[in-house]
Design a protein around this motif. Structure first.
Motif, PDB file in Angstrom:
ATOM      1  N   SER A   7       0.859  -1.186   0.000  1.00 51.45           N
ATOM      2  CA  SER A   7       0.000   0.000   0.000  1.00 51.45           C
ATOM      3  C   SER A   7       0.894   1.233   0.000  1.00 51.45           C
ATOM      4  N   ILE A   8       0.494   2.259  -0.734  1.00 47.94           N
ATOM      5  CA  ILE A   8       1.261   3.500  -0.780  1.00 47.94           C
ATOM      6  C   ILE A   8       0.443   4.613  -0.146  1.00 47.94           C
ATOM      7  N   ALA A   9       1.041   5.258   0.849  1.00 53.64           N
ATOM      8  CA  ALA A   9       0.422   6.396   1.525  1.00 53.64           C
ATOM      9  C   ALA A   9       1.319   7.615   1.328  1.00 53.64           C
ATOM     10  N   VAL A  10       0.714   8.736   1.002  1.00 56.90           N
ATOM     11  CA  VAL A  10       1.453   9.985   0.843  1.00 56.90           C
ATOM     12  C   VAL A  10       1.070  10.899   2.004  1.00 56.90           C
ATOM     13  N   VAL A  11       2.069  11.396   2.715  1.00 59.56           N
ATOM     14  CA  VAL A  11       1.858  12.344   3.805  1.00 59.56           C
ATOM     15  C   VAL A  11       2.479  13.665   3.375  1.00 59.56           C
ATOM     16  N   ILE A  12       1.652  14.702   3.336  1.00 59.66           N
ATOM     17  CA  ILE A  12       2.112  16.027   2.902  1.00 59.66           C
ATOM     18  C   ILE A  12       1.974  17.009   4.056  1.00 59.66           C
ATOM     19  N   ALA A  13       3.077  17.653   4.412  1.00 58.11           N
ATOM     20  CA  ALA A  13       3.059  18.726   5.413  1.00 58.11           C
ATOM     21  C   ALA A  13       2.872  20.049   4.676  1.00 58.11           C
ATOM     22  N   PRO A  18      -1.003  27.705   0.477  1.00 57.19           N
ATOM     23  CA  PRO A  18      -2.052  26.952  -0.211  1.00 57.19           C
ATOM     24  C   PRO A  18      -1.826  26.832  -1.713  1.00 57.19           C
ATOM     25  N   HIS A  19      -1.260  27.855  -2.329  1.00 55.59           N
ATOM     26  CA  HIS A  19      -1.019  27.797  -3.775  1.00 55.59           C
ATOM     27  C   HIS A  19      -0.016  26.699  -4.126  1.00 55.59           C
ATOM     28  N   LEU A  20       1.028  26.527  -3.301  1.00 53.64           N
ATOM     29  CA  LEU A  20       1.997  25.463  -3.564  1.00 53.64           C
ATOM     30  C   LEU A  20       1.408  24.093  -3.252  1.00 53.64           C
ATOM     31  N   LEU A  21       0.598  24.014  -2.216  1.00 48.71           N
ATOM     32  CA  LEU A  21      -0.078  22.756  -1.905  1.00 48.71           C
ATOM     33  C   LEU A  21      -0.880  22.291  -3.109  1.00 48.71           C
ATOM     34  N   ARG A  22      -1.678  23.186  -3.687  1.00 49.67           N
ATOM     35  CA  ARG A  22      -2.522  22.837  -4.831  1.00 49.67           C
ATOM     36  C   ARG A  22      -1.714  22.612  -6.106  1.00 49.67           C
ATOM     37  N   GLU A  23      -0.843  23.555  -6.424  1.00 47.11           N
ATOM     38  CA  GLU A  23      -0.191  23.561  -7.731  1.00 47.11           C
ATOM     39  C   GLU A  23       1.045  22.670  -7.819  1.00 47.11           C
ATOM     40  N   ARG A  24       1.654  22.360  -6.706  1.00 46.47           N
ATOM     41  CA  ARG A  24       2.847  21.512  -6.732  1.00 46.47           C
ATOM     42  C   ARG A  24       2.596  20.140  -6.133  1.00 46.47           C
ATOM     43  N   ALA A  25       2.389  20.085  -4.826  1.00 49.64           N
ATOM     44  CA  ALA A  25       2.338  18.794  -4.138  1.00 49.64           C
ATOM     45  C   ALA A  25       1.159  17.947  -4.594  1.00 49.64           C
ATOM     46  N   THR A  52      -9.053  27.335   3.743  1.00 50.69           N
ATOM     47  CA  THR A  52      -8.631  27.286   2.340  1.00 50.69           C
ATOM     48  C   THR A  52      -7.937  25.962   2.041  1.00 50.69           C
ATOM     49  N   ASN A  53      -7.022  25.566   2.900  1.00 53.41           N
ATOM     50  CA  ASN A  53      -6.314  24.297   2.696  1.00 53.41           C
ATOM     51  C   ASN A  53      -7.259  23.112   2.756  1.00 53.41           C
ATOM     52  N   ARG A  54      -8.196  23.140   3.696  1.00 49.05           N
ATOM     53  CA  ARG A  54      -9.179  22.050   3.816  1.00 49.05           C
ATOM     54  C   ARG A  54      -9.999  21.938   2.522  1.00 49.05           C
ATOM     55  N   GLU A  55     -10.371  23.062   1.960  1.00 47.64           N
ATOM     56  CA  GLU A  55     -11.139  23.075   0.707  1.00 47.64           C
ATOM     57  C   GLU A  55     -10.304  22.529  -0.453  1.00 47.64           C
ATOM     58  N   ILE A  56      -9.055  22.919  -0.528  1.00 46.36           N
ATOM     59  CA  ILE A  56      -8.160  22.424  -1.582  1.00 46.36           C
ATOM     60  C   ILE A  56      -8.035  20.900  -1.486  1.00 46.36           C
ATOM     61  N   VAL A  57      -7.785  20.405  -0.296  1.00 45.34           N
ATOM     62  CA  VAL A  57      -7.633  18.961  -0.103  1.00 45.34           C
ATOM     63  C   VAL A  57      -8.953  18.247  -0.414  1.00 45.34           C
ATOM     64  N   GLY A  58     -10.051  18.831  -0.005  1.00 44.80           N
ATOM     65  CA  GLY A  58     -11.362  18.240  -0.268  1.00 44.80           C
ATOM     66  C   GLY A  58     -11.687  18.124  -1.738  1.00 44.80           C
ATOM     67  N   GLY A  59     -11.045  18.938  -2.562  1.00 42.99           N
ATOM     68  CA  GLY A  59     -11.276  18.898  -4.000  1.00 42.99           C
ATOM     69  C   GLY A  59     -10.411  17.893  -4.743  1.00 42.99           C
TER      70      GLY A  59
END
Length: 108
Positions: A7-13, A18-25, A52-59
């Motif tokens: 199983s592969i799990a990705v953990v992102i800090a 938020p822009h880098l979270l969405r556009e990069r990671a 904002t971050n919660r919404e990005i992740v939720g999408g």
């Protein structure tokens, strides 16, 4: 998942980017040849950015992948965020020795 399958799990800090979270990671994870089984984003941002971050992740939509948003519950910084995420991975894992954890920052 077969019992012998890894199983592969990705953990992102993430912290205050938020822009880098969405556009990069998250974009990078979504574009991988082999999709992860789970993605856990751990937020260490200022309170004003957490919605904002919660919404990005939720999408984030990756077929067959569980996606979770957590707030950092440990020491401030990347190490505390990664430990929060890894604890969640282990809590969800059927067999901890069959999980590969990929650790990312929001700018990876």
């Amino acid at each position: 998942m077969l019992q012998s399958e890894l199983s592969i799990a990705v953990v992102i800090a993430t912290k205050d980017r938020p822009h880098l979270l969405r556009e990069r990671a998250l974009a990078s994870v979504a574009e991988q040849t082999r999709s992860p089984d789970s993605v856990i984003v751990v937020d260490d941002s200022r309170r004003v950015l957490r919605a904002t971050n919660r919404e990005i992740v939720g999408g984030l939509r990756i077929p067959g992948c569980r996606v979770a948003y957590l707030e950092n519950a440990r020491t401030e910084g990347a190490s505390g965020s990664w430990n929060t995420g890894i604890a969640q991975v282990l809590a969800e894992a059927a067999a901890a020795d069959r999980v590969f954890v990929a650790i990312l920052d929001d700018d990876d």
